[in-house]
Structures are given as C-alpha cells and as structure tokens.
Design a protein around this motif. Structure first.
Motif, PDB file in Angstrom:
ATOM      1  N   GLN A 141      -5.863   6.154   1.423  1.00 25.06           N
ATOM      2  CA  GLN A 141      -4.580   6.811   1.131  1.00 25.06           C
ATOM      3  C   GLN A 141      -3.413   5.841   1.022  1.00 25.06           C
ATOM      4  O   GLN A 141      -2.407   6.175   0.410  1.00 25.06           O
ATOM      5  CB  GLN A 141      -4.238   7.825   2.238  1.00 25.06           C
ATOM      6  CG  GLN A 141      -5.295   8.856   2.500  1.00 25.06           C
ATOM      7  CD  GLN A 141      -5.229   9.986   1.503  1.00 25.06           C
ATOM      8  OE1 GLN A 141      -4.411   9.971   0.596  1.00 25.06           O
ATOM      9  NE2 GLN A 141      -6.105  10.966   1.641  1.00 25.06           N
ATOM     10  N   MET A 142      -3.534   4.671   1.664  1.00 27.29           N
ATOM     11  CA  MET A 142      -2.356   3.810   1.684  1.00 27.29           C
ATOM     12  C   MET A 142      -2.546   2.487   0.972  1.00 27.29           C
ATOM     13  O   MET A 142      -1.590   1.944   0.418  1.00 27.29           O
ATOM     14  CB  MET A 142      -1.949   3.536   3.143  1.00 27.29           C
ATOM     15  CG  MET A 142      -1.509   4.799   3.851  1.00 27.29           C
ATOM     16  SD  MET A 142      -1.291   4.533   5.605  1.00 27.29           S
ATOM     17  CE  MET A 142       0.126   3.440   5.574  1.00 27.29           C
ATOM     18  N   ILE A 143      -3.738   1.944   0.981  1.00 24.92           N
ATOM     19  CA  ILE A 143      -3.894   0.585   0.464  1.00 24.92           C
ATOM     20  C   ILE A 143      -4.435   0.561  -0.962  1.00 24.92           C
ATOM     21  O   ILE A 143      -3.958  -0.181  -1.800  1.00 24.92           O
ATOM     22  CB  ILE A 143      -4.785  -0.229   1.433  1.00 24.92           C
ATOM     23  CG1 ILE A 143      -4.078  -0.294   2.790  1.00 24.92           C
ATOM     24  CG2 ILE A 143      -5.052  -1.624   0.881  1.00 24.92           C
ATOM     25  CD1 ILE A 143      -4.775  -1.044   3.853  1.00 24.92           C
ATOM     26  N   TYR A 144      -5.415   1.426  -1.253  1.00 25.20           N
ATOM     27  CA  TYR A 144      -6.054   1.368  -2.563  1.00 25.20           C
ATOM     28  C   TYR A 144      -5.459   2.248  -3.667  1.00 25.20           C
ATOM     29  O   TYR A 144      -5.712   1.977  -4.834  1.00 25.20           O
ATOM     30  CB  TYR A 144      -7.536   1.742  -2.426  1.00 25.20           C
ATOM     31  CG  TYR A 144      -8.403   0.634  -1.887  1.00 25.20           C
ATOM     32  CD1 TYR A 144      -8.172  -0.690  -2.249  1.00 25.20           C
ATOM     33  CD2 TYR A 144      -9.471   0.909  -1.038  1.00 25.20           C
ATOM     34  CE1 TYR A 144      -8.982  -1.698  -1.754  1.00 25.20           C
ATOM     35  CE2 TYR A 144     -10.287  -0.097  -0.545  1.00 25.20           C
ATOM     36  CZ  TYR A 144     -10.040  -1.402  -0.904  1.00 25.20           C
ATOM     37  OH  TYR A 144     -10.837  -2.389  -0.429  1.00 25.20           O
ATOM     38  N   PRO A 145      -4.728   3.331  -3.362  1.00 26.30           N
ATOM     39  CA  PRO A 145      -4.398   4.252  -4.460  1.00 26.30           C
ATOM     40  C   PRO A 145      -3.719   3.555  -5.632  1.00 26.30           C
ATOM     41  O   PRO A 145      -2.873   2.683  -5.436  1.00 26.30           O
ATOM     42  CB  PRO A 145      -3.416   5.236  -3.809  1.00 26.30           C
ATOM     43  CG  PRO A 145      -3.707   5.175  -2.389  1.00 26.30           C
ATOM     44  CD  PRO A 145      -4.143   3.771  -2.103  1.00 26.30           C
ATOM     45  N   PRO A 146      -4.123   3.920  -6.847  1.00 26.50           N
ATOM     46  CA  PRO A 146      -3.453   3.362  -8.022  1.00 26.50           C
ATOM     47  C   PRO A 146      -2.025   3.891  -8.033  1.00 26.50           C
ATOM     48  O   PRO A 146      -1.781   5.014  -7.603  1.00 26.50           O
ATOM     49  CB  PRO A 146      -4.252   3.919  -9.200  1.00 26.50           C
ATOM     50  CG  PRO A 146      -5.266   4.838  -8.655  1.00 26.50           C
ATOM     51  CD  PRO A 146      -5.130   4.926  -7.181  1.00 26.50           C
ATOM     52  N   GLY A 147      -1.086   3.077  -8.500  1.00 26.32           N
ATOM     53  CA  GLY A 147       0.292   3.552  -8.552  1.00 26.32           C
ATOM     54  C   GLY A 147       1.068   3.161  -7.316  1.00 26.32           C
ATOM     55  O   GLY A 147       1.762   2.157  -7.307  1.00 26.32           O
ATOM     56  N   TYR A 148       0.878   3.897  -6.219  1.00 27.39           N
ATOM     57  CA  TYR A 148       1.728   3.664  -5.056  1.00 27.39           C
ATOM     58  C   TYR A 148       1.032   2.926  -3.920  1.00 27.39           C
ATOM     59  O   TYR A 148       1.635   2.664  -2.891  1.00 27.39           O
ATOM     60  CB  TYR A 148       2.291   4.994  -4.548  1.00 27.39           C
ATOM     61  CG  TYR A 148       1.234   5.971  -4.101  1.00 27.39           C
ATOM     62  CD1 TYR A 148       0.785   5.971  -2.786  1.00 27.39           C
ATOM     63  CD2 TYR A 148       0.676   6.891  -4.986  1.00 27.39           C
ATOM     64  CE1 TYR A 148      -0.179   6.861  -2.365  1.00 27.39           C
ATOM     65  CE2 TYR A 148      -0.292   7.780  -4.572  1.00 27.39           C
ATOM     66  CZ  TYR A 148      -0.716   7.771  -3.262  1.00 27.39           C
ATOM     67  OH  TYR A 148      -1.671   8.647  -2.859  1.00 27.39           O
ATOM     68  N   GLY A 149      -0.248   2.583  -4.080  1.00 31.18           N
ATOM     69  CA  GLY A 149      -0.976   1.915  -3.005  1.00 31.18           C
ATOM     70  C   GLY A 149      -0.359   0.567  -2.658  1.00 31.18           C
ATOM     71  O   GLY A 149       0.349  -0.040  -3.455  1.00 31.18           O
ATOM     72  N   LEU A 150      -0.661   0.108  -1.427  1.00 32.01           N
ATOM     73  CA  LEU A 150      -0.059  -1.140  -0.953  1.00 32.01           C
ATOM     74  C   LEU A 150      -0.401  -2.322  -1.859  1.00 32.01           C
ATOM     75  O   LEU A 150       0.465  -3.122  -2.216  1.00 32.01           O
ATOM     76  CB  LEU A 150      -0.553  -1.402   0.468  1.00 32.01           C
ATOM     77  CG  LEU A 150       0.125  -2.556   1.212  1.00 32.01           C
ATOM     78  CD1 LEU A 150       1.573  -2.221   1.479  1.00 32.01           C
ATOM     79  CD2 LEU A 150      -0.601  -2.834   2.518  1.00 32.01           C
ATOM     80  N   ILE A 151      -1.670  -2.424  -2.272  1.00 32.10           N
ATOM     81  CA  ILE A 151      -2.068  -3.582  -3.073  1.00 32.10           C
ATOM     82  C   ILE A 151      -1.453  -3.505  -4.466  1.00 32.10           C
ATOM     83  O   ILE A 151      -0.768  -4.425  -4.913  1.00 32.10           O
ATOM     84  CB  ILE A 151      -3.604  -3.671  -3.188  1.00 32.10           C
ATOM     85  CG1 ILE A 151      -4.239  -3.754  -1.804  1.00 32.10           C
ATOM     86  CG2 ILE A 151      -3.993  -4.895  -4.015  1.00 32.10           C
ATOM     87  CD1 ILE A 151      -5.739  -3.888  -1.830  1.00 32.10           C
TER      88      ILE A 151
END
Lengths: 306, 443
Positions: A141-151
């Motif tokens: 939910q926080m690191i991988y999502p395309p668009g708003y993810g952390l990375i």
C-alpha cells in the motif's frame, strides 16, 4: 546396609546393557509425554495426509474414495503445478543468495562499527520483528503502488512493481530480503563475536592486512554458521507463502504463484483437499531431497576440514 | 468514599465471555437470549454498508417477533466463507441459516452440505415460486430440488457522475444519462467525456490487481450481450464462440489504448477515482451505492449499456440456504422460515444497499420505487447473465479468478486478445478436466 548394596550390584549387568543400547524404563517414562505429542501431532497427521493424497476427499471430508496415485498423476501433468514449482525454485535462488550475503555484510559492518551498536543492530533486525501481514501491507500500500508509492513517487518513475510479470517476482524478493535479512544478520553477528580476539592480534603482528584477516580467519571460522544459515534459508524460502498470498495472490498471470499457494488454491478455493495433499507431498519430498543433499555436502566439507 | 461494587469471579467471567461473544458476532446481538426464546443461528458474509442494513433488518425482525432470537454471525466474504459452510454442513452441526451466492450452489454438493428447502413451510409463510423472478428461481434448484431462497440480484451496473456528464452534454432533459446503443455510440460518449475532463480517461473498472475479477465481470457481461455461451448445454465442453469472445476482448483493449479507460486501476483505485470525480463512469456491481451516497459523490446509476446486442449484465444473487443438520429442531425450523419470509418480504429495505430484489412484489412497492437511483436499473432482473452451473463457478470462484487473470493483461495491452483467450481456455480446460469435489452421487 549390605543388602541394599548387594541388590543393585546384582542387577547391574542387565541395566548396563540396556543403557548401552540406549533403553531404560526411566528414560522411556521421561520421553513418553513428548513422544505422545510427537506421534499425535506430527507422525499421525503426516500419515493421514499421505492417505488423503491418495483419495478424492473434498474439504467437507466427503467423497472419500481411494484413487491411488491419481492426484499425483494429475499434478505432474498440470502445467500450472510445474510453473508454481519453478516459481518456488526461482524465488529460493533469488532470495537465498542476497539473504546470506547481505546478512554477512551487515554483520561485518556492525561488528566493526564500535559506536551506538544497538542502533545498527536494531535497524537491521527491526523489520524481522514485524508480522508478515504488516510487512505485506506496508509494501503493497505504501512502497510499491504505481503513482503515489514511495519508490515511484521518489524516483518519479511509473514501474508497475507488483502488477507486471517481469517485475513482480523481483519485488516480492526485495520485500522478503528487507524483511528477513535481520535473522541471518543476527546469527552472523553472534558467530563473529565468538571468534577469539587474539587470533586477529596475532595476525596483525604478523603483518596481515584487513582483507587477509577476513579471508583467512573470519570467513573460515564462520563456515559452520554459514552452513546453518544456508540450510535454514533454503528451507524457509522453499516454504514461501504469506507475503506472496498477501501481496500478489500468485499473480499477475501466475508469475509469483508458489507451490504452497497452488496447494492452497486447490484445497480451499477448489475444495479438493485430496489433491492439495498430493501437492503438499510433492513439496515435502522436494524439501527432504534438498535437506539430504545439504547434509551430504556439509558432512564432506566437515570431514575435509578436520 | 464508596467501595467499588463487589464483582464475583463468575459474574466477571460471564460478562467477559458475553463481550467476547458480542465482538465475535460483529457486535450484532440485538438483545440477550431469554429462556423462552427460540434461537436461530444465522451466518452471513454481508460486510460494510450491506452489513449495517442487514443488521437493521435483523433488529426490526426482533422487535416484531420477541419470541425469536436471531443470533447474527458475520464472517469474511469469499472462499473462506464457502469453505466454512462446506465443513459445517458436512459435520451436520451447522447454523440454522446462511447467506449464499446462487452461482456457488452447483459447487457445494447441495445434497451433502445443504438441506433442501421445505416448500410447504415456505408457502405457510406466504412465499411461492410466483413471487420470484423466474430465471433466478430456476437457478435456486438443483436437479429439480429447491436448495436456496433467492433474495436479490446484484448485477453489473453503470454509475455515472452527473456533474461531468452534464458538462459533456450526455444528460437528457430529465437529468438522466441518455442511453447509448452499440460500440460506436458508447465510444463517442466516452470521447466527449474525455474531452470534457481535459483528456483524462473517463471510464474506470477494476482492470487489474490482487485476484481481480473485474475483467471477468466486464467480459462476461459483453460476451453474454452478443449471445455467446461458455460451456455446452451439458456443461462438459468449452463452447466459447471465438469470434464473439475476441470481439469483446478487442473492444476492452481498445478502451485502454484510446485512453478512455485507466487500465492501471485496481478495485480500490477505480472506486476511489469515481468517488473523487477523477472518472466519470464506473462499471461495477451495484453494492457501492451506499458508500458513494455517504461520500456525497454527485452520481446516478443505470443499467449497464447495451454494447453487443442485448442489455444483459453479469450478476450473481444473494440467497438463503439451510446448511445440513443431522437433527433439525422443528421449532427452530419454523422460526427460521418466518425470519426468511420476513427478510424476503421486506426486500425494499434491503434494496437500499443497491441490490435488485428477487422478490417481484417488492419491485412494485412505492418504497422501492422511491429509492433513487436504486430503482433505475430494476428492469435488468430479467436479463441477468448468470454463471454456468458448474462446481468451479460463482462469486470468488476459481473460474472468476482464472478469467480475471487471463483478461487483465489484455486490457492493459501487454497481451493480445488471442493470447488472453488462449490462457482463459487453458484454465477452463483444466477446471473441466479436474474432478468435481462434490460429485452428484453424494446426494
């Protein structure tokens, strides 16, 4: 007084023979509770599972017909089974190598950093304390999502980490390495701290460089620990399930479906408990083979070194 | 100073257990079980806004029927629920009543894990076959035996943002979306909306994600519209019409290619985009209605557009089943039927959740007709595209997940429609050749 001394003396030869064969009533009595639990919760289920894998039983326990090796034949002819098995092997190779190497590197770093050691230890070991559900949600939910993810947000990229066949497995491996490297790190750190300091002092007096000390003292003395870590890591990686189930559910296009996930899908979504048991037994045999091979390899190495 | 009240250990323990019980039941116990009450144990999987509405209905029933205590037990939706029902039913010590998806009926070994419905008791409570939508009533039978009482249909519908559609000039004088017919009209409407939104993709549905079934839902809707079948009449062979199936897949891919659909959205993102006005149209089941109303999205909804012929829409139905019990208490049984009849007859209350009642009289009730926009798509009830009656079909089934996985990369353009169809057919073949875990002779 004499009688009490004489009696055990007379009985001695029998008891001694029994002890030599590793068998006494007392011993049996002490072992019995454990043995009972062992039989009830390990041996019996293992046999029961074997029987189930030879039948067509469903999740409700009905339709329980003996069908011989039908489930195994079906599993071996199912391309998805082979694909899942292959994914498991790929995951094991991709995860074991960095998990062992990074564990060693981090341990060496922390061992040699002499200030605020607790902080380094905590930062490498911390993730391992998190439950798999927390880790999966964090990355999903926080690191991988395309668009708003952390990375993607930080790098300004748009990599579909978990939703593309070419990146999904690597992403799962990355998460797993971050999450579990702390355990190997801790084992290595403990082993490092048990290496006698005087060896290094003697080597330093002889003019050995840091690199030479690492190669000729540290790494050989860590051999046993490495063997242990590799075995534990291989077994853990072969049994991968939770983070994959929670992060990709085997997708996209089965590219991350592990063999345990396959067994789970067949047994719980497909209701086919018998078939799922057969798949579990295939994995079981694979794990036994891997363990035996390892045992052989390390025994030989131990003999050579001694 | 007053002493703290004297609490005995037993009282404390009892209180703790009661609390734990209430927590396990989703805090849904309306009142304590009195000694003279008949207890009906009810398992269901209705969460979120569905769950709140069901709980209200249970409480309303409790008020009217003080002699019956309905113990509501809310369980997680999907495969774990069906696994639990199968296991409880086969043991014969199951709850008295459970909710069920009608399309799962063929896959659960109805005779072994579910008990047949007592039609006479149903009639005594004022429900007969004539009260239900015929295709749905039909589906509640297996080999001529009634195993479920249909409650609703939850079809794919079209949600639209009234504000954006107004800007794009798609609304009629009555403020409702002007219906489109066929591919060209739909595409034209989507393009106009895209322009009105400054080039953003106007359509959203869950095109990818964890075990997503959105691609299956959309494909099955459109494919059924073109008159295609999935399996042969006896459900043993694949009967997919390749030309029709590919036409639908090409269309779904085209939506992504033309920037009319954001194919990168999973379930949550597609609903969020629509909620926040980032998408003008949402293709989804009808159950998001309550949530969208709560969040004050300017929206309305209508039947899924007719694109390839008819107005068919993929659907499944909630229904009630009686998991198998070795010894059914006749008194509890009577209470159970009374409760079922109450819920079915008050379908208009249930329709607030977005679902179309399967109980036909409810469709004419002023209470239901007043519901906006829930009553807008009620005519779909005669044109629902249900799953084939096979063991691997139904909500959250292997079929849905496998087809979702096969078609998701087609929408995104990573696979050709031909590749996607081949993957789906391979999966379907695998499912067809696998033995039914609940074979017929068990009944």
């Amino acid at each position: 007084m004499t009688t009490t001394v004489a009696a055990p003396a007379a009985a001695a030869p029998v008891t001694e023979a029994k002890v030599r064969r590793g068998w006494t009533q007392h011993g049996m009595l002490f072992v019995a509770p454990f043995l009972l639990i062992y039989v009830a919760f390990l041996v019996w289920p293992v046999l029961l599972g074997l029987r189930m894998s030879l039948s067509s039983v469903n999740v409700a326990g009905t339709n329980n017909h003996f069908i011989g090796f039908g489930n195994y034949a079906e599993a071996f002819s199912d391309p998805l089974m082979w694909h899942s098995l292959w994914n498991t092997v790929v995951f094991t190779v991709l995860s074991t190598i960095p998990l062992v190497l990074l564990g060693l590197v981090f341990a060496l770093l922390v061992h040699n950093l002499r200030f605020v050691q607790w902080l380094w230890r905590l930062s490498f070991f911390g993730p391992f304390l998190l439950p798999s559900a927390v880790v999966s949600i964090l990355w999903l939910q926080m690191i991988y999502p395309p668009g708003y993810g952390l990375i993607n947000g930080t790098l300004g990229t748009d990599v579909p980490w978990l939703t593309d066949t070419s990146t999904a497995m690597l992403s799962v491996v990355l998460t797993t390495v971050w999450w579990t490297v702390g355990f190997n790190f801790l084992l290595y750190l403990a082993a490092l701290q048990s290496i006698p300091q005087h060896l290094y002092e003697a080597a330093a007096i002889d003019g050995a460089s840091a690199w030479q000390r690492l190669r000729s003292i540290t790494l050989p003395l860590l051999g046993r620990t490495t063997a242990l870590i590799v075995v534990l890591q291989l077994l853990a990686s072969l049994k991968v399930f939770d983070q994959i189930y929670l992060m990709t559910a085997g997708g996209p296009e089965n590219s991350t479906r592990s063999i345990i996930e396959y067994a789970y899908d067949m047994g719980f979504t497909g209701y086919r408990t018998g078939y799922a048991s057969a798949v579990s037994y295939i994995l079981f045999v694979l794990i036994v083979i891997v363990s035996l091979v390892q045992l052989r390899l390390f025994r030989k190495r131990a003999e050579v070194s001694s | 100073m007053q002493d703290p009240p004297d609490i005995s250990r037993r009282l404390l323990l009892g209180g703790t257990l009661a609390l734990a019980g209430a927590a396990a039941a989703g805090c849904a116990i309306p009142m304590g079980l009195g000694s003279s009450q008949t207890r009906v144990k009810y398992w269901h999987f209705l969460g979120a806004s569905d769950g709140i509405i069901m709980n209200k209905m249970v409480q309303a029933f409790a008020k009217d029927n003080p002699e019956i205590f309905v113990e509501e037990n809310v369980l997680a939706w999907g495969e774990p629920f069906y696994t639990k029902i199968a296991m409880a039913g086969s043991g014969g010590r199951s709850p008295d009543l459970a909710t069920f998806h009608l399309a799962r009926l063929a896959g659960i070994g109805a005779g072994a894990t579910l008990d047949p419905i007592n039609v006479k008791l149903l009639e005594e409570n004022g429900l007969t076959a004539a009260d239900f939508s015929p295709p749905i009533w039909e589906r509640a039978h297996i080999d001529g035996v009634l195993y479920a009482i249909p409650f609703d249909a939850h079809p794919m519908v079209l949600y639209y943002n009234t504000e954006i559609c107004g800007r794009a000039g798609l609304l009629g004088p009555d403020g409702k979306l002007k219906p489109t017919n066929g591919v060209d009209e739909l595409m034209a409407a989507l393009r106009r909306t895209k322009d009105a939104m400054g080039g953003k993709p106007p359509l959203a549905f869950d095109a990818l994600g964890l075990g997503t079934v959105g691609p299956w839902r959309v494909w099955w809707t459109l494919y059924a519209q073109s008159g295609g079948a999935l399996l042969s009449a006896d459900n043993t062979k694949i009967a997919i019409d390749d030309a029709k199936a590919l036409e639908v897949l090409r269309f779904m891919q085209q939506l992504g290619k033309d920037g009319l659909l954001d194919w990168r959205t999973d379930y949550g993102a597609s609903v969020a985009n629509f909620t926040n006005g980032q998408a003008a149209f949402l293709w989804n089941g009808d159950w998001e209605t309550t949530g969208l109303k709560e969040r004050k999205t300017p929206f309305s909804m209508t039947r899924f557009p007719s694109v390839f012929g008819t107005g068919a829409a993929q659907a499944d139905c909630h229904s009630f089943v009686l998991p198998h019990q070795r010894n059914r208490d006749p008194e509890v049984e009577r209470a159970t039927y009374r409760f079922i009849a109450y819920l079915v007859k008050n379908s208009a209350d249930w329709a607030v959740a977005g679902h179309v009642p399967a109980y036909l009289p409810a469709l004419k009730e002023p209470d239901y007709l007043k519901l906006e926009p829930q009553s807008e798509y009620r005519s779909v009830i005669t044109e629902v595209a249900l799953d084939p009656q096979v063991w691997f079909a139904g909500s959250a089934s292997r079929l849905w997940i496998e087809f979702g996985q096969a078609f998701s990369p087609v929408i995104g353009g990573q696979h050709t429609p031909e590749e996607g169809l081949a993957t789906a057919k391979a999966a379907l073949n695998r499912l067809l050749s696998a033995p039914n875990p609940f074979p017929d002779q068990e009944r």
